[in-house]
Design an enzyme around this catalytic site. Structure first.
Site, PDB file in Angstrom:
ATOM      1  N   ASN A  17       0.836  -1.208   0.000  1.00  0.00           N
ATOM      2  CA  ASN A  17       0.000   0.000   0.000  1.00  0.00           C
ATOM      3  C   ASN A  17       0.867   1.253   0.000  1.00  0.00           C
ATOM      4  OD1 ASN A  17      -3.043  -0.437   0.125  1.00  0.00           O
ATOM      5  ND2 ASN A  17      -2.294  -1.991   1.551  1.00  0.00           N
ATOM      6  N   ARG A  68       2.721   1.789  26.009  1.00  0.00           N
ATOM      7  CA  ARG A  68       2.265   2.190  24.685  1.00  0.00           C
ATOM      8  C   ARG A  68       2.253   3.710  24.528  1.00  0.00           C
ATOM      9  NH1 ARG A  68      -3.625   1.084  22.838  1.00  0.00           N
ATOM     10  NH2 ARG A  68      -3.899   3.230  23.500  1.00  0.00           N
ATOM     11  N   MET A  93       0.469  -2.161  12.496  1.00  0.00           N
ATOM     12  CA  MET A  93      -0.117  -3.171  13.382  1.00  0.00           C
ATOM     13  C   MET A  93      -0.116  -2.758  14.852  1.00  0.00           C
ATOM     14  SD  MET A  93      -1.063  -5.201  11.127  1.00  0.00           S
ATOM     15  CE  MET A  93      -1.560  -6.709  11.946  1.00  0.00           C
ATOM     16  N   ARG A  94      -0.243  -1.459  15.122  1.00  0.00           N
ATOM     17  CA  ARG A  94      -0.351  -0.991  16.503  1.00  0.00           C
ATOM     18  C   ARG A  94      -1.637  -0.199  16.641  1.00  0.00           C
ATOM     19  NH1 ARG A  94       2.604  -4.241  18.734  1.00  0.00           N
ATOM     20  NH2 ARG A  94       2.547  -3.004  20.641  1.00  0.00           N
ATOM     21  N   HIS A 112      -8.491  -1.218   5.642  1.00  0.00           N
ATOM     22  CA  HIS A 112      -8.786  -2.489   6.300  1.00  0.00           C
ATOM     23  C   HIS A 112      -9.247  -3.489   5.233  1.00  0.00           C
ATOM     24  CE1 HIS A 112     -10.015  -5.190   9.479  1.00  0.00           C
ATOM     25  NE2 HIS A 112     -11.158  -5.367   8.850  1.00  0.00           N
ATOM     26  N   GLU A 177      -7.176  -2.547  -2.836  1.00  0.00           N
ATOM     27  CA  GLU A 177      -6.612  -1.592  -1.858  1.00  0.00           C
ATOM     28  C   GLU A 177      -5.734  -0.576  -2.564  1.00  0.00           C
ATOM     29  OE1 GLU A 177      -4.887  -3.252   1.731  1.00  0.00           O
ATOM     30  OE2 GLU A 177      -6.088  -5.068   1.536  1.00  0.00           O
TER      31      GLU A 177
HETATM   32  C1  GRF Z   1      -3.273  -4.782   3.939  1.00  0.00           C
HETATM   33  O1  GRF Z   1      -4.094  -5.880   3.646  1.00  0.00           O
HETATM   34  C2  GRF Z   1      -4.041  -3.772   4.755  1.00  0.00           C
HETATM   35  O2  GRF Z   1      -5.385  -3.720   4.414  1.00  0.00           O
HETATM   36  C3  GRF Z   1      -3.863  -4.302   6.148  1.00  0.00           C
HETATM   37  O3  GRF Z   1      -2.552  -4.783   6.196  1.00  0.00           O
HETATM   38  C4  GRF Z   1      -2.130  -5.152   4.892  1.00  0.00           C
HETATM   39  C5  GRF Z   1      -0.874  -4.381   4.597  1.00  0.00           C
HETATM   40  O4  GRF Z   1      -0.273  -4.795   3.410  1.00  0.00           O
HETATM   41  N1  GRF Z   1      -4.183  -3.278   7.116  1.00  0.00           N
HETATM   42  P1  GRF Z   1       0.975  -3.986   2.835  1.00  0.00           P
HETATM   43  O5  GRF Z   1       2.028  -3.939   3.932  1.00  0.00           O
HETATM   44  O6  GRF Z   1       0.496  -2.616   2.438  1.00  0.00           O
HETATM   45  O7  GRF Z   1       1.435  -4.792   1.645  1.00  0.00           O
END
Ligand code: GRF
Length: 220
Positions: A17, A68, A93-94, A112, A177
């Site tokens: 992304n 945190r 991932m936080r 998401h 995405e």
């Molecule tokens: C994606 O599927 C996004 O929707 C989720 O985590 C993944 C990240 O993928 N939140 P990348 O690191 O952008 O390849």
């Protein structure tokens, strides 16, 4: 030329992304510039992608913080140092704490890999398959205090096939995405997103009432 939106991207993983946003800024689809890429994970492929694109990177490893809140403070400070106007979570991932939210009100967005409000949280592609859902997809939304609960900007829908597994469905969703995230960021950059409670409208944008999908397809 109009001033470019100053974007900060937070990523923990491979960074596909992030790459779509880098490409969007380069090819003119996004009137913005990525001024910093921050990862909590020293191994994140996203950091390599950012470095290859000549971007400023920061690794702030959450494991080095006892609370945190302290980790959040360090991330917020880096974003402020770089005068970030829009915080883009791209596989970060936080969980974002309240003080982080307060530092960038209405200026944090997330993607998401499910059709919210169905399947918030983690491992959602497999959860959608296991549920027997006929469609899944992806959602770009503003971030609020909940887990994947903020106002929705744009969604893309993909079919779930009987032959799908986690990998095949995830890949189909990821393709979408990479289309909807740059679009959402461009709307933000253009000042076109109007938020009214839970509802987001895109000023001057026409929708299509016949954008209907049926899966499995009808006989005729
Ligand atoms: C994606 O599927 C996004 O929707 C989720 O985590 C993944 C990240 O993928 N939140 P990348 O690191 O952008 O390849």
């Amino acid at each position: 030329m109009a001033k470019k939106l100053r974007i900060g991207v937070l990523a923990s993983g491979g960074g596909t992304n992030l790459q779509s946003i880098i490409d969007g800024c380069t090819n003119g689809d996004i009137d913005g510039q990525i001024v910093v890429v921050i990862s909590n994970n020293p191994e994140a492929g996203a950091l390599n992608r950012a470095t290859n694109a000549g971007l400023t990177t920061e690794c702030i490893n959450h494991r080095n913080f006892s609370q945190r809140q302290l980790f959040d403070n360090a991330v917020v400070q880096k974003l402020l140092d770089n005068r970030v106007e829009l915080v883009v979570l791209a596989g970060f991932m936080r969980i974002i704490g309240q003080q982080f939210l307060d530092a960038f009100p209405g200026r944090i967005i997330n993607i998401h890999p499910a059709l919210l409000p169905a399947f918030p949280g983690l491992h959602v592609q497999q959860k959608a398959i296991d549920y027997g859902a006929r469609f899944s997809g992806c959602t770009v939304h503003f971030v609020d205090g909940g887990v994947d609960t903020g106002p929705i900007i744009i969604q893309a829908v993909v079919p779930i096939l009987d032959t799908d597994n986690d990998d095949t469905l995830s890949a189909r969703i990821l393709d979408q995405e990479h289309k909807i995230y740059p679009q959402a960021i461009q709307w933000f950059a253009q000042g076109k997103l109007k938020v009214d409670g839970r509802k987001v409208s895109i000023i001057g944008h026409t929708q299509k009432p016949d954008a209907v999908l049926i899966n499995p397809p009808l006989n005729s």
